[in-house]
Design a protein around this motif. Structure first.
Motif, PDB file in Angstrom:
ATOM      1  N   LYS A  54      37.261  42.504  52.122  1.00  0.00           N
ATOM      2  CA  LYS A  54      37.995  43.378  52.718  1.00  0.00           C
ATOM      3  C   LYS A  54      39.644  43.344  52.763  1.00  0.00           C
ATOM      4  N   GLU A  55      40.626  44.033  52.252  1.00  0.00           N
ATOM      5  CA  GLU A  55      41.776  43.799  52.418  1.00  0.00           C
ATOM      6  C   GLU A  55      42.574  44.327  53.977  1.00  0.00           C
ATOM      7  N   LEU A  56      42.212  43.909  54.975  1.00  0.00           N
ATOM      8  CA  LEU A  56      42.696  44.583  56.049  1.00  0.00           C
ATOM      9  C   LEU A  56      44.084  45.075  56.487  1.00  0.00           C
ATOM     10  N   ASP A  57      44.352  44.157  55.791  1.00  0.00           N
ATOM     11  CA  ASP A  57      46.670  44.317  56.144  1.00  0.00           C
ATOM     12  C   ASP A  57      46.788  44.624  54.768  1.00  0.00           C
ATOM     13  N   GLU A 101      41.799  51.302  52.271  1.00  0.00           N
ATOM     14  CA  GLU A 101      40.329  49.804  51.979  1.00  0.00           C
ATOM     15  C   GLU A 101      40.184  49.724  51.311  1.00  0.00           C
ATOM     16  N   ALA A 102      41.578  48.563  50.850  1.00  0.00           N
ATOM     17  CA  ALA A 102      41.159  47.906  50.054  1.00  0.00           C
ATOM     18  C   ALA A 102      40.132  46.797  49.615  1.00  0.00           C
ATOM     19  N   ARG A 154      34.414  54.412  48.719  1.00  0.00           N
ATOM     20  CA  ARG A 154      32.411  54.408  48.811  1.00  0.00           C
ATOM     21  C   ARG A 154      32.653  53.777  49.216  1.00  0.00           C
ATOM     22  N   LEU A 155      31.864  52.170  49.438  1.00  0.00           N
ATOM     23  CA  LEU A 155      31.860  51.292  49.017  1.00  0.00           C
ATOM     24  C   LEU A 155      32.289  50.739  50.507  1.00  0.00           C
ATOM     25  N   TYR A 156      33.630  51.194  50.820  1.00  0.00           N
ATOM     26  CA  TYR A 156      34.027  50.087  52.089  1.00  0.00           C
ATOM     27  C   TYR A 156      32.953  49.777  53.938  1.00  0.00           C
ATOM     28  N   ALA A 185      31.027  40.873  50.587  1.00  0.00           N
ATOM     29  CA  ALA A 185      29.705  40.916  49.990  1.00  0.00           C
ATOM     30  C   ALA A 185      30.719  40.467  48.929  1.00  0.00           C
ATOM     31  N   LYS A 186      28.847  40.703  48.392  1.00  0.00           N
ATOM     32  CA  LYS A 186      28.875  40.484  46.226  1.00  0.00           C
ATOM     33  C   LYS A 186      28.561  41.022  45.527  1.00  0.00           C
TER      34      LYS A 186
END
Length: 97
Positions: free
Chosen positions: A30-33, A39-40, A70-72, A79-80
């Motif tokens: 996840k790219e929180l920034d 939701e990147a 939806r995956l976030y 994850a992998k």
């Protein structure tokens, strides 16, 4: 558990798609920034770094793949996934959690 699929997009901004082969493991982070998409989810490959993103648009999601939105919520931070097949339009992977 039901199998979950996702599409990698944006590959042409990095290394292209031709080198990705069936059963390769990719890392999701996840790219929180990320200021463009809250939701990147970046897709990374060991030895390469970032190779693209999980598709998050109806224009880039292929078939029955889940969008990044939806995956976030299906994993904490990392994850992998496993590559199923690659094409010029996108790469389809199975989510491994």
């Amino acid at each position: 558990m039901k199998k979950i699929y996702f599409t990698i997009t944006g590959l042409n901004f990095y290394y292209g798609w031709e080198f990705l082969k069936e059963n390769m493991v990719v890392n999701l982070e996840k790219e929180l920034d990320n200021k463009y998409d809250r939701e990147a989810i970046a897709v990374k490959l060991e030895g390469f770094g970032k190779i693209g993103y999980v598709a998050n648009s109806t224009k880039t999601v292929i078939g029955e793949s889940m969008s990044a939105g939806r995956l976030y919520d299906k994993f904490k931070k990392k994850a992998k996934g496993k590559v199923l097949f690659a094409s010029e339009r996108g790469v389809i992977c199975r989510f491994k959690g």
